[in-house]
Design a protein around this motif. Sequence first.
Motif, PDB file in Angstrom:
ATOM      1  N   MET A 176       0.816  -1.203  -0.065  1.00 53.32           N
ATOM      2  CA  MET A 176      -0.057  -0.101  -0.064  1.00 53.32           C
ATOM      3  C   MET A 176       0.993   0.973  -0.047  1.00 53.32           C
ATOM      4  O   MET A 176       0.499   2.132  -0.717  1.00 53.32           O
ATOM      5  CB  MET A 176      -0.904   0.115   1.124  1.00 53.32           C
ATOM      6  N   TRP A 177       1.855   1.275   0.638  1.00 53.29           N
ATOM      7  CA  TRP A 177       2.932   2.289   0.710  1.00 53.29           C
ATOM      8  C   TRP A 177       3.373   2.747  -0.562  1.00 53.29           C
ATOM      9  O   TRP A 177       3.450   3.823  -1.057  1.00 53.29           O
ATOM     10  CB  TRP A 177       4.123   2.180   1.664  1.00 53.29           C
ATOM     11  N   LEU A 178       3.706   1.710  -1.342  1.00 48.87           N
ATOM     12  CA  LEU A 178       4.357   1.521  -2.642  1.00 48.87           C
ATOM     13  C   LEU A 178       3.089   2.281  -3.628  1.00 48.87           C
ATOM     14  O   LEU A 178       3.534   3.255  -4.098  1.00 48.87           O
ATOM     15  CB  LEU A 178       4.654   0.341  -3.099  1.00 48.87           C
ATOM     16  N   TYR A 179       2.073   1.704  -3.555  1.00 48.75           N
ATOM     17  CA  TYR A 179       0.954   2.367  -4.211  1.00 48.75           C
ATOM     18  C   TYR A 179       0.432   3.952  -4.282  1.00 48.75           C
ATOM     19  O   TYR A 179       0.336   4.440  -4.920  1.00 48.75           O
ATOM     20  CB  TYR A 179      -0.195   1.685  -4.152  1.00 48.75           C
ATOM     21  N   LEU A 180       0.738   4.110  -2.874  1.00 49.86           N
ATOM     22  CA  LEU A 180       0.413   5.359  -2.339  1.00 49.86           C
ATOM     23  C   LEU A 180       1.365   6.284  -3.034  1.00 49.86           C
ATOM     24  O   LEU A 180       1.185   7.565  -3.397  1.00 49.86           O
ATOM     25  CB  LEU A 180       0.389   5.764  -0.954  1.00 49.86           C
ATOM     26  N   ILE A 181       2.654   6.037  -2.841  1.00 47.11           N
ATOM     27  CA  ILE A 181       3.866   7.071  -3.198  1.00 47.11           C
ATOM     28  C   ILE A 181       3.616   7.169  -4.808  1.00 47.11           C
ATOM     29  O   ILE A 181       4.005   8.132  -5.408  1.00 47.11           O
ATOM     30  CB  ILE A 181       5.362   6.399  -2.952  1.00 47.11           C
ATOM     31  N   VAL A 182       3.732   5.941  -5.379  1.00 47.51           N
ATOM     32  CA  VAL A 182       3.451   6.187  -6.856  1.00 47.51           C
ATOM     33  C   VAL A 182       2.281   6.838  -7.367  1.00 47.51           C
ATOM     34  O   VAL A 182       2.319   7.754  -8.267  1.00 47.51           O
ATOM     35  CB  VAL A 182       3.378   4.480  -7.587  1.00 47.51           C
ATOM     36  N   GLY A 183       1.045   6.511  -6.868  1.00 43.23           N
ATOM     37  CA  GLY A 183      -0.224   7.357  -7.252  1.00 43.23           C
ATOM     38  C   GLY A 183       0.111   8.789  -6.837  1.00 43.23           C
ATOM     39  O   GLY A 183      -0.448   9.534  -7.653  1.00 43.23           O
ATOM     40  N   SER A 184       0.660   8.995  -5.646  1.00 45.60           N
ATOM     41  CA  SER A 184       0.816  10.567  -5.384  1.00 45.60           C
ATOM     42  C   SER A 184       1.698  11.389  -6.397  1.00 45.60           C
ATOM     43  O   SER A 184       1.765  12.555  -6.550  1.00 45.60           O
ATOM     44  CB  SER A 184       1.213  10.662  -4.038  1.00 45.60           C
ATOM     45  N   ILE A 185       2.719  10.554  -6.835  1.00 44.69           N
ATOM     46  CA  ILE A 185       3.521  11.249  -7.755  1.00 44.69           C
ATOM     47  C   ILE A 185       2.964  11.467  -8.958  1.00 44.69           C
ATOM     48  O   ILE A 185       3.123  12.744  -9.597  1.00 44.69           O
ATOM     49  CB  ILE A 185       4.930  10.343  -8.117  1.00 44.69           C
ATOM     50  N   LEU A 186       2.183  10.493  -9.388  1.00 36.91           N
ATOM     51  CA  LEU A 186       1.470  10.396 -10.721  1.00 36.91           C
ATOM     52  C   LEU A 186       0.313  11.623 -10.665  1.00 36.91           C
ATOM     53  O   LEU A 186       0.180  12.402 -11.679  1.00 36.91           O
ATOM     54  CB  LEU A 186       0.889   9.249 -11.040  1.00 36.91           C
ATOM     55  N   VAL A 187      -0.424  11.749  -9.597  1.00 34.26           N
ATOM     56  CA  VAL A 187      -1.306  12.728  -9.355  1.00 34.26           C
ATOM     57  C   VAL A 187      -0.767  14.136  -9.721  1.00 34.26           C
ATOM     58  O   VAL A 187      -1.457  15.057 -10.176  1.00 34.26           O
ATOM     59  CB  VAL A 187      -2.190  12.632  -7.920  1.00 34.26           C
ATOM     60  N   GLY A 188       0.432  14.365  -8.940  1.00 33.93           N
ATOM     61  CA  GLY A 188       1.029  15.451  -8.803  1.00 33.93           C
ATOM     62  C   GLY A 188       1.512  15.967 -10.562  1.00 33.93           C
ATOM     63  O   GLY A 188       1.413  17.169 -10.872  1.00 33.93           O
TER      64      GLY A 188
END
Length: 270
Positions: A124-136
């Motif tokens: 979940m940490w991995l998905y949160l980091i990747v998703g947050s980078i992508l949303v920005g």
Amino acid sequence: MMSINRDRLQESLDPGLRVRPRVRWGVLAYFLYSAVFYAIFVLNGVDYPRVGESEQTLLLWYVLPLSGGAVLTITMVTLYGWWRPSLVEKRRLSGWTMTLPIIMMVIAIVNMLIGDFTRITPLMWLYLIVGSILVGFNEDMINRGQLIVALRSRFSETGVWLLATAMFAVFHLPNIFLGIGVVALYQVMIAFGLGSIFYLARRSTGSLVSAMLLHGLWDFSNFATNGSSSYPIAGALAPLLAIVAVITVPIILRRERGRDRAQSVSQPAG
């Protein structure tokens, strides 16, 4: 007739750009991104309030829609050749205008410091980091990158801020049908205010990257802390931030316009 800053007009006429900036090209990229993102969202059966609930929901409703959006975003910026004007701001605002972005950053960090992460797994940490980078990257490149470049070919900077930020806010409106109902209207209003702060981050630092990082940090704190788009500290302070931003940005842009006029009058002709 709206006045257009000569430096920005010259930037829009840069022969190095593959596609000459026009409002329609920025709007096209915006709608194509929205179509790709929400198509994946809907096909994966999104229930918006549950996005941060588990590894599966983060993958299906966060990482995958944003990954598809990233492919579209990179393709459009490359086709247009607008990487540099989208990422780099030639005319920066005064340093004090970074105040609101800094306050927003602090709120996100404090929220994470006091948050409960016991439910978060390593994946979940991995998905949160990747998703947050992508949303920005995605949303700021589309709304505060390409769209700003396009709108500057026609509108004054106040119009650019207003239209680009309004379109960023309206992007969240389909969530009314995706699990949060009329709360999406509140989300749209808050998004306009927070989008104004992301705009200030770009203008005050001279780089869109700062807006991307702030946006990603805000969403990371959002989903990691409570598994939804609403958490105690940000939920309480986001409306205040939004109101202050909506009041402050037009004042800042009016002062900038006044300085530009004063400089143009003081410069000798010829």
